[in-house]
Design a protein around this motif. Structure first.
Motif, PDB file in Angstrom:
ATOM      1  N   VAL A 105       0.862  -1.177   0.000  1.00 54.68           N
ATOM      2  CA  VAL A 105       0.000   0.000   0.000  1.00 54.68           C
ATOM      3  C   VAL A 105       0.898   1.226   0.000  1.00 54.68           C
ATOM      4  O   VAL A 105       1.776   1.366   0.850  1.00 54.68           O
ATOM      5  CB  VAL A 105      -0.934   0.003   1.223  1.00 54.68           C
ATOM      6  CG1 VAL A 105      -1.756   1.273   1.270  1.00 54.68           C
ATOM      7  CG2 VAL A 105      -1.845  -1.228   1.201  1.00 54.68           C
ATOM      8  N   HIS A 106       0.687   2.104  -0.966  1.00 56.65           N
ATOM      9  CA  HIS A 106       1.470   3.341  -1.087  1.00 56.65           C
ATOM     10  C   HIS A 106       0.567   4.513  -0.756  1.00 56.65           C
ATOM     11  O   HIS A 106      -0.511   4.646  -1.315  1.00 56.65           O
ATOM     12  CB  HIS A 106       2.016   3.500  -2.512  1.00 56.65           C
ATOM     13  CG  HIS A 106       2.896   2.379  -2.924  1.00 56.65           C
ATOM     14  ND1 HIS A 106       4.241   2.384  -2.723  1.00 56.65           N
ATOM     15  CD2 HIS A 106       2.612   1.181  -3.506  1.00 56.65           C
ATOM     16  CE1 HIS A 106       4.765   1.252  -3.174  1.00 56.65           C
ATOM     17  NE2 HIS A 106       3.790   0.509  -3.648  1.00 56.65           N
ATOM     18  N   ARG A 107       1.016   5.346   0.156  1.00 57.57           N
ATOM     19  CA  ARG A 107       0.260   6.543   0.520  1.00 57.57           C
ATOM     20  C   ARG A 107       1.169   7.748   0.344  1.00 57.57           C
ATOM     21  O   ARG A 107       2.343   7.694   0.671  1.00 57.57           O
ATOM     22  CB  ARG A 107      -0.172   6.501   1.983  1.00 57.57           C
ATOM     23  CG  ARG A 107      -1.050   5.363   2.344  1.00 57.57           C
ATOM     24  CD  ARG A 107      -1.303   5.435   3.852  1.00 57.57           C
ATOM     25  NE  ARG A 107      -1.614   4.134   4.383  1.00 57.57           N
ATOM     26  CZ  ARG A 107      -2.844   3.714   4.623  1.00 57.57           C
ATOM     27  NH1 ARG A 107      -3.850   4.487   4.374  1.00 57.57           N
ATOM     28  NH2 ARG A 107      -3.051   2.522   5.105  1.00 57.57           N
ATOM     29  N   GLY A 109       1.681  11.680   1.549  1.00 65.50           N
ATOM     30  CA  GLY A 109       1.257  12.648   2.549  1.00 65.50           C
ATOM     31  C   GLY A 109       0.775  12.008   3.824  1.00 65.50           C
ATOM     32  O   GLY A 109       0.970  10.826   4.076  1.00 65.50           O
ATOM     33  N   ARG A 110       0.096  12.810   4.633  1.00 61.76           N
ATOM     34  CA  ARG A 110      -0.394  12.330   5.920  1.00 61.76           C
ATOM     35  C   ARG A 110      -1.760  11.684   5.787  1.00 61.76           C
ATOM     36  O   ARG A 110      -2.583  12.112   4.990  1.00 61.76           O
ATOM     37  CB  ARG A 110      -0.498  13.484   6.904  1.00 61.76           C
ATOM     38  CG  ARG A 110       0.856  13.991   7.339  1.00 61.76           C
ATOM     39  CD  ARG A 110       0.743  14.957   8.455  1.00 61.76           C
ATOM     40  NE  ARG A 110      -0.041  16.112   8.016  1.00 61.76           N
ATOM     41  CZ  ARG A 110      -0.555  17.014   8.831  1.00 61.76           C
ATOM     42  NH1 ARG A 110      -0.395  16.895  10.120  1.00 61.76           N
ATOM     43  NH2 ARG A 110      -1.237  18.022   8.375  1.00 61.76           N
ATOM     44  N   ARG A 111      -1.999  10.703   6.620  1.00 59.42           N
ATOM     45  CA  ARG A 111      -3.297  10.019   6.664  1.00 59.42           C
ATOM     46  C   ARG A 111      -4.215  10.797   7.584  1.00 59.42           C
ATOM     47  O   ARG A 111      -3.827  11.198   8.679  1.00 59.42           O
ATOM     48  CB  ARG A 111      -3.092   8.596   7.178  1.00 59.42           C
ATOM     49  CG  ARG A 111      -4.317   7.762   7.100  1.00 59.42           C
ATOM     50  CD  ARG A 111      -3.978   6.352   7.510  1.00 59.42           C
ATOM     51  NE  ARG A 111      -5.174   5.552   7.481  1.00 59.42           N
ATOM     52  CZ  ARG A 111      -5.233   4.312   7.901  1.00 59.42           C
ATOM     53  NH1 ARG A 111      -4.167   3.739   8.378  1.00 59.42           N
ATOM     54  NH2 ARG A 111      -6.346   3.643   7.849  1.00 59.42           N
ATOM     55  N   GLN A 112      -5.421  11.040   7.145  1.00 55.87           N
ATOM     56  CA  GLN A 112      -6.394  11.776   7.962  1.00 55.87           C
ATOM     57  C   GLN A 112      -6.958  10.928   9.056  1.00 55.87           C
ATOM     58  O   GLN A 112      -7.273   9.819   8.894  1.00 55.87           O
ATOM     59  CB  GLN A 112      -7.529  12.282   7.076  1.00 55.87           C
ATOM     60  CG  GLN A 112      -7.065  13.275   6.047  1.00 55.87           C
ATOM     61  CD  GLN A 112      -6.624  14.597   6.638  1.00 55.87           C
ATOM     62  OE1 GLN A 112      -7.148  15.040   7.636  1.00 55.87           O
ATOM     63  NE2 GLN A 112      -5.625  15.203   6.032  1.00 55.87           N
TER      64      GLN A 112
END
Length: 112
Positions: A105-107, A109-112
């Motif tokens: 899993v690639h994200r 920025g920041r996760r909300q």
């Protein structure tokens, strides 16, 4: 900064017209996943496909949403998805087949 983590994906293939206690089986799966707090679930309706009966389902897109193939895709840790899969035995003995595979899993920025 991109964040990468190893997770798992559970894909459940079934007919869009499969029902479980008078509601669509795909909706029951999504609601069960939500109640268990899984990371995410989506339902995808197919335009053409076939399954165990070897009959190709192809029709007008408006009709396929109700009668064609669909897939419920869930993403979370492999351990949580294995445990969730055990709760689906009542649905899967009547409808569908499940595939569990590891994914990255690639994200961004920041996760909300």
């Amino acid at each position: 900064m991109a964040i990468e983590e190893i997770s798992a994906r559970l894909t459940i293939h079934l007919s869009a017209n499969a029902v479980w206690h008078h509601k669509p089986a795909y909706a029951e799966i999504v609601h069960r996943a939500h109640r268990r707090g899984l990371a995410g679930a989506s339902v995808f309706h197919g335009f053409e496909g076939y399954g165990t009966h070897m009959t190709i389902h192809e029709d007008k897109p408006s009709r396929l949403r109700a009668h064609g193939p669909c897939a419920v895709v869930l993403v979370d840790s492999e351990v949580r998805l294995h445990a969730f899969l055990e709760t689906l035995e009542d649905i899967l003995t009547v409808n569908g087949v499940a595939v569990l595979d590891r994914v990255s899993v690639h994200r961004s920025g920041r996760r909300q």
